[in-house]
Design an enzyme around this catalytic site. Structure first.
Site, mmCIF file in Angstrom:
data_model
loop_
_atom_site.group_PDB
_atom_site.id
_atom_site.type_symbol
_atom_site.label_atom_id
_atom_site.label_comp_id
_atom_site.label_asym_id
_atom_site.label_seq_id
_atom_site.Cartn_x
_atom_site.Cartn_y
_atom_site.Cartn_z
ATOM 1 N N SER A 1 0.807 -1.226 0.000
ATOM 2 C CA SER A 1 0.000 0.000 0.000
ATOM 3 C C SER A 1 0.837 1.273 0.000
ATOM 4 C CB SER A 1 -0.968 -0.047 1.181
ATOM 5 O OG SER A 1 -1.805 1.072 1.176
ATOM 6 N N ASP B 1 -2.354 6.607 -3.471
ATOM 7 C CA ASP B 1 -1.331 5.952 -2.654
ATOM 8 C C ASP B 1 -0.733 4.805 -3.485
ATOM 9 O OD1 ASP B 1 -3.407 4.038 -2.410
ATOM 10 O OD2 ASP B 1 -2.664 3.385 -0.456
ATOM 11 N N ASP C 1 -1.065 1.627 -3.823
ATOM 12 C CA ASP C 1 -1.881 0.616 -4.499
ATOM 13 C C ASP C 1 -3.212 1.194 -4.985
ATOM 14 O OD1 ASP C 1 -2.890 0.831 -1.915
ATOM 15 O OD2 ASP C 1 -3.478 -1.269 -1.811
ATOM 16 N N ASP D 1 -5.845 2.548 -3.744
ATOM 17 C CA ASP D 1 -7.176 2.412 -3.152
ATOM 18 C C ASP D 1 -7.574 3.701 -2.433
ATOM 19 O OD1 ASP D 1 -5.384 2.010 -1.054
ATOM 20 O OD2 ASP D 1 -6.487 0.343 -0.156
HETATM 21 MG MG MG Z 1 -3.568 1.584 -0.027
#
Ligand code: MG
Length: 455
Positions: A98, A241, A243, A245
């Site tokens: 992440s 960010d 990844d 999400d």
């Molecule tokens: Mg994330």
């Protein structure tokens, strides 16, 4: 990682080849495959340099346990979560750390509905892993891996279905996208171009060493984006960010708005369209969210801090919207997980429908000043401190879902909660003036120190 603990607050996570090795990923694959029991699983990773290595090790373990794997390669976490649901997979595994720096990676296990598995299910996998209970298949019962290439495109098409594309396109918005050199740079520009916007990009080249900025979308990492939005006279800036999400937005004046404010924008429009709906948010969210929910007739459902808890609660109460202060918005009609591209499309949709700039949408909201604090506290003392703090808060307007949150009559708030990752208590105060917010942090730091001396 300790002998009995594999999963932390964010799945399995650690530094590459130190805390998390390919051997561990292969063994975790065997344990996860055993947990799922020969189901079809989807696997993908973010842009980190170690993503392909860990994916292949994990897939070796999964196929050894007899699972049939669809390998999606590099993709945003929400695109992989959407694909798991869309392709009716038994579940999936995402290799990502992440927002952590590039030397980290992690393993996130997802159920067939696209939502991360519960902590109880993580414990099951942990037991298999540490007690060597992996059920590996006979040579003629091994699983296999097949590559799948279309999931990012399917995801972009699905996001577009949730908004009024023609209306957004009429506005000819200019959007600057900061992809963090990771997977947000794959789908973000394609989506925003498809919405008829003019795009400029920053850190949109994929580079797993993250040379542009650190992948946590905090204000200190987004100064370049803010300056570019202003210099180009763009309508909006968006930063993902690592990844993708989560997304944080910059308005046309170059002002960075943290997640509470943009979630507030989405929340207001959602409640105007769906009055009396349930909305899920963790206790760490701003009073701003409570105010908007009250004004526009929403039913706020509080949860503990953590995105999985928000997703699970949305499922439980059948809520169509959730949000966190860190830039995570969960839009149920698309999927009940955090989704950076979906959030971007929602913000553009609201700007188009209301003919308002982001700065104007945010200026409409009640204003609060925020202060944060931290007090060191060893793990063994954490429960006792909470107990004492609760005793001292008797008769006050409190919420005890996660630590203790106290609402004062002057609309100021303090949240005091044990950190999930550090030997410390974290404090978060909000008030109508900066002085009051600072005073609350000071008061509660002293209170905690006093309690720590007596136990
Ligand atoms: Mg994330």
């Amino acid at each position: 990682m300790s002998q009995s603990k594999l999963f932390g607050t964010n799945g399995i996570r650690g530094t590459v080849n130190k805390e998390l090795t390919p051997e561990m990923a292969a063994k975790a694959g065997g344990a996860i495959g055993t947990f799922f029991g020969k189901k079809n699983l989807l696997v993908g990773h973010d842009a980190r340099t170690s993503g392909p290595m860990f994916s292949r090790a994990l897939i070796a373990g999964l196929t050894a346990a007899g699972c049939k794997v669809l390998f999606a390669g590099m993709a945003p976490t929400p695109a992989l979560q959407f694909a798991i649901k869309n392709h009716k997979m038994g579940g999936g595994v995402i290799i990502t750390a992440s927002h952590n720096p590039p030397e980290y990676n992690g393993i996130k296990v997802v159920w067939s509905d696209g939502i991360e598995i519960s902590h109880e299910q993580e414990n099951e996998i942990e037991n298999i892993y540490f007690q060597n209970k992996e059920k590996l298949a006979e040579w003629n019962q091994l699983g296999y891996m097949r590559e799948i290439s279309e999931i990012n495109d399917e995801y972009v098409q699905a996001v577009k279905k949730q908004v009024n594309v023609a209306k957004i396109a009429q506005k000819h918005f200019h959007v600057v996208i900061d992809g963090a050199n990771s997977v947000g740079g794959i789908t973000g520009p394609v989506l925003i171009r498809d919405l008829g916007c003019k795009i400029s990009t920053l850190n949109a080249n994929i580079d797993g060493t993250f040379p542009g900025r650190m992948p946590e979308p905090r204000p200190e990492n987004l100064q370049e984006l803010a300056q570019i939005v202003k210099a180009l006279g763009a309508d909006l800036g968006v930063a993902f960010d690592g990844d993708a999400d989560r997304s944080i937005f910059v308005d046309e004046t170059g002002q960075i708005h943290m997640g509470d404010k943009t979630f507030g924008v989405v929340l207001k429009q959602f409640l105007l369209d769906n009055p009396n709906s349930e909305v899920v948010t963790p206790v760490s969210s701003s009073t701003l969210i409570k105010d908007i929910a009250e004004t526009y007739k929403g039913k706020l459902v509080w949860t503990k801090v953590g995105s999985v808890t928000v997703s699970q609660k949305m499922k439980e109460v059948n809520a169509k919207l959730g949000g966190e202060e860190n830039g995570g918005v969960f839009y149920g009609p698309h999927q009940s997980v955090r989704d950076g591209a979906m959030t971007t499309a929602l913000i553009l949709n609201i700007m188009a429908r209301t003919a308002k700039k982001l700065s104007e949408l945010v200026a409409d909201q009640p204003q609060y000043f925020i202060e944060k604090g931290k007090t060191e506290c060893t793990e063994d003392k954490k429960p006792k401190v909470l107990e004492k703090l609760l005793e001292q808060s008797k008769g006050m307007n409190i919420n005890t879902l996660d630590g203790v949150k106290i609402w004062f009559p002057d609309k100021s708030v303090i949240l005091v909660r044990p950190s999930g990752t550090e030997p410390a208590y974290r404090m978060y105060a909000e008030a109508k003036t900066p002085t009051r917010a600072k005073q609350l942090i000071k008061e509660y730091t002293e209170k905690l120190e006093k309690i720590l001396k007596t136990i």
